[in-house]
Every structure is written in structure tokens, then in C-alpha cells.
Design a protein around this motif. Structure first.
Motif, PDB file in Angstrom:
ATOM      1  N   ARG A  65      -3.644  -6.833 -29.098  1.00 26.19           N
ATOM      2  CA  ARG A  65      -4.347  -5.411 -28.977  1.00 26.19           C
ATOM      3  C   ARG A  65      -5.805  -5.970 -28.659  1.00 26.19           C
ATOM      4  NH1 ARG A  65      -2.722  -2.096 -34.319  1.00 26.19           N
ATOM      5  NH2 ARG A  65      -0.773  -3.043 -34.416  1.00 26.19           N
ATOM      6  N   SER A  66      -6.327  -4.990 -27.938  1.00 32.08           N
ATOM      7  CA  SER A  66      -5.941  -3.722 -27.490  1.00 32.08           C
ATOM      8  C   SER A  66      -5.571  -4.110 -25.740  1.00 32.08           C
ATOM      9  CB  SER A  66      -6.929  -2.743 -27.541  1.00 32.08           C
ATOM     10  OG  SER A  66      -7.914  -3.188 -26.617  1.00 32.08           O
ATOM     11  N   ILE A  67      -5.196  -2.961 -25.134  1.00 31.02           N
ATOM     12  CA  ILE A  67      -5.188  -3.279 -23.615  1.00 31.02           C
ATOM     13  C   ILE A  67      -6.558  -3.711 -22.982  1.00 31.02           C
ATOM     14  CG2 ILE A  67      -4.455  -2.035 -21.572  1.00 31.02           C
ATOM     15  CD1 ILE A  67      -2.124  -0.716 -23.484  1.00 31.02           C
ATOM     16  N   TYR A 124     -10.473  -1.077 -32.144  1.00 35.33           N
ATOM     17  CA  TYR A 124     -11.312  -0.887 -33.469  1.00 35.33           C
ATOM     18  C   TYR A 124     -11.971   0.505 -33.707  1.00 35.33           C
ATOM     19  CZ  TYR A 124     -11.491  -5.745 -34.494  1.00 35.33           C
ATOM     20  OH  TYR A 124     -11.211  -7.049 -34.795  1.00 35.33           O
ATOM     21  N   GLY A 125     -12.586   1.076 -32.526  1.00 34.93           N
ATOM     22  CA  GLY A 125     -13.324   2.356 -32.916  1.00 34.93           C
ATOM     23  C   GLY A 125     -14.371   2.180 -33.761  1.00 34.93           C
ATOM     24  N   ASN A 126     -14.217   2.404 -35.107  1.00 37.02           N
ATOM     25  CA  ASN A 126     -14.942   2.107 -36.193  1.00 37.02           C
ATOM     26  C   ASN A 126     -14.710   0.683 -36.640  1.00 37.02           C
ATOM     27  OD1 ASN A 126     -16.741   4.220 -35.874  1.00 37.02           O
ATOM     28  ND2 ASN A 126     -15.216   5.435 -37.172  1.00 37.02           N
ATOM     29  N   SER A 138      -9.817   0.393 -40.557  1.00 36.50           N
ATOM     30  CA  SER A 138      -9.547   1.012 -39.291  1.00 36.50           C
ATOM     31  C   SER A 138      -9.454  -0.026 -38.201  1.00 36.50           C
ATOM     32  CB  SER A 138     -10.881   2.156 -38.895  1.00 36.50           C
ATOM     33  OG  SER A 138     -12.056   1.293 -38.850  1.00 36.50           O
ATOM     34  N   ALA A 139      -9.992  -1.176 -38.586  1.00 34.25           N
ATOM     35  CA  ALA A 139      -9.914  -2.082 -37.538  1.00 34.25           C
ATOM     36  C   ALA A 139      -8.708  -3.111 -37.576  1.00 34.25           C
ATOM     37  CB  ALA A 139     -11.224  -3.103 -37.639  1.00 34.25           C
ATOM     38  N   PRO A 144     -20.583  -5.036 -29.968  1.00 38.92           N
ATOM     39  CA  PRO A 144     -21.211  -6.340 -30.534  1.00 38.92           C
ATOM     40  C   PRO A 144     -22.475  -6.526 -30.878  1.00 38.92           C
ATOM     41  CG  PRO A 144     -20.218  -6.503 -28.429  1.00 38.92           C
ATOM     42  CD  PRO A 144     -20.329  -5.181 -28.661  1.00 38.92           C
ATOM     43  N   ASP A 145     -23.317  -5.464 -30.555  1.00 41.03           N
ATOM     44  CA  ASP A 145     -24.878  -5.399 -30.780  1.00 41.03           C
ATOM     45  C   ASP A 145     -24.890  -5.107 -32.467  1.00 41.03           C
ATOM     46  OD1 ASP A 145     -24.527  -5.614 -28.036  1.00 41.03           O
ATOM     47  OD2 ASP A 145     -26.504  -4.557 -27.809  1.00 41.03           O
TER      48      ASP A 145
END
Ligand code: SF4
Length: 202
Positions: free
Chosen positions: A143-145, A117-119, A124-125, A21-22
Motif C-alpha cells: 500500500r498504496s499504489i 492514509y487520507g487522514n 484510518s491509516a 509530511p508537513d
């Protein structure tokens, strides 16, 4: 806006793309078209040039010769780490034929899409995979766990899924950081807490 993609050398402003989040402001140093250094942008109003070591050392990951760049197929028993490179066509063929078998035998809900998410990025999200799996009729996962579990835990503890504007926290009289290794996982909040502590709060 001017693109920096075709500019081989220079220092370019950017923002961290990881699921954090930053969203730190970055300065990317490029030489001969390669990123040679990732630096925190000191002019970013919130993150003020402080970035985590993971992203400070991102060039090592970007250009690591062992970085996975093509599909690998397991060629031995699970857990033995035996893989062989295959083409994207072969990989897609294997996956689609297995999925077709599963759908025929057990129905589309036997497929559970799992990703997060990852990136941060449109692809990708939260990209086309949502539409794809919806169309396929696959099972639906909140999503996600990890994120869903964290949100429920936060609600149990705090009574709701809300937070505090981090910049407001410098006005508090007491910080309690509970169940968190904030130096590792919430570094900008630590900076604000240290700043606050100079004026009295504990
Ligand atoms: S703390 Fe690290 S991962 Fe998070 S936004 Fe900043 S550089 Fe990215």
C-alpha cells in the motif's frame, strides 16, 4: 492534558491530520462548538503559520450539507450516479455476503484490499484493517499504489529512498525543483528556497 472537545469557544492549537509530511501546526477557532476558522499557527517552528488552501478552507468540507455521512447503494447502471441511502447494517450485510461468495468460489486471495492514509490516524491509516485482511487471507498489496510507485521512482532518480532535511537546504548554492509543482505540493520547501535565495543561492 486538557481536552478541548467540550469547550465550545476559543482558539485551540492542533496539527493537520491529512496525509501530508508537513504536518502544519494549526490554530482552530471554535464558536458554539463549531470550528469557524482554521489558521496556521505562526509559532510553529517549521511551518510558521503557512498552510495550504485545502486546509484553510476545511470548515466548508466539515460542515458541507452534501457531505457523505451514511452508506449509499448503487441503484442504476454504473456511471449514472444513481444511489440510495442504506443503513450500515445493510451495507455490511451486502459486503460480507459478497465476500463469502467470492471466498467460496475463488478463495480469499480474490479480495484485494486497497487503501492508504487520507487522514493520518491509528484507525484510518494503519489500523485494524491490516489484521483483518491478514486473518481473512486476502491478497497483499504494497500500500498504496501511488506511494510505492513514487518511492521506486525516487530510488531510480536518486539512487535510494532518502531525502534531505528541508531546513538544511538553505545552505545550498543551487536549487533545482524538477518535475514538481512545489508551490502547490511542497509549500514549506518553497518558503525555505525563497529565504535562501536572499543570501545568494540560485
Ligand atoms: S500543507 Fe496543507 S495538507 Fe499539508 S500539513 Fe499543511 S495544512 Fe496539512
Amino acid at each position: 492534558m486538557q481536552s478541548h472537545i467540550n469547550q465550545p469557544d476559543g482558539v485551540f492549537p492542533s496539527v493537520c491530520s491529512l496525509d501530508c509530511p508537513d504536518q502544519c501546526g494549526l490554530l482552530l477557532h471554535k464558536k458554539d462548538g463549531k470550528i469557524i476558522k482554521v489558521q496556521g499557527d505562526p509559532d510553529h517552528p517549521v511551518t510558521k503559520g503557512n498552510i495550504c488552501n485545502k486546509v484553510r478552507n476545511m470548515t466548508a468540507r466539515l460542515y458541507d450539507p452534501n457531505r457523505l455521512k451514511q452508506p449509499l447503494k448503487r441503484i442504476g447502471p454504473k456511471g449514472e450516479g444513481m444511489f440510495a441511502p442504506i443503513s450500515w447494517e445493510e451495507a455490511i450485510d451486502i459486503i460480507t455476503s459478497k465476500w463469502k461468495d467470492l471466498i467460496e468460489l475463488h478463495g480469499p486471495e480474490s479480495i484485494l484490499p486497497y487503501s492508504f492514509y487520507g487522514n493520518m490516524g491509528n484507525l484510518s491509516a494503519e489500523g485494524m484493517d491490516r489484521r483483518f485482511f491478514n486473518k481473512l487471507g486476502a491478497s497483499i498489496l504494497e500500500r498504496s499504489i501511488c506511494n510505492a510507485a513514487g518511492s521506486v521512482g525516487y530510488s531510480y532518480t536518486m539512487g535510494g529512498s532518502f531525502g534531505i532535511d528541508p531546513e538544511e537546504t538553505i545552505h545550498t548554492k543551487l536549487f533545482i525543483m524538477w518535475g514538481i509543482n512545489a508551490v502547490s505540493t511542497n509549500m514549506h520547501q518553497v518558503t525555505l528556497a525563497q529565504q535562501a535565495r536572499k543570501t545568494g543561492p540560485k
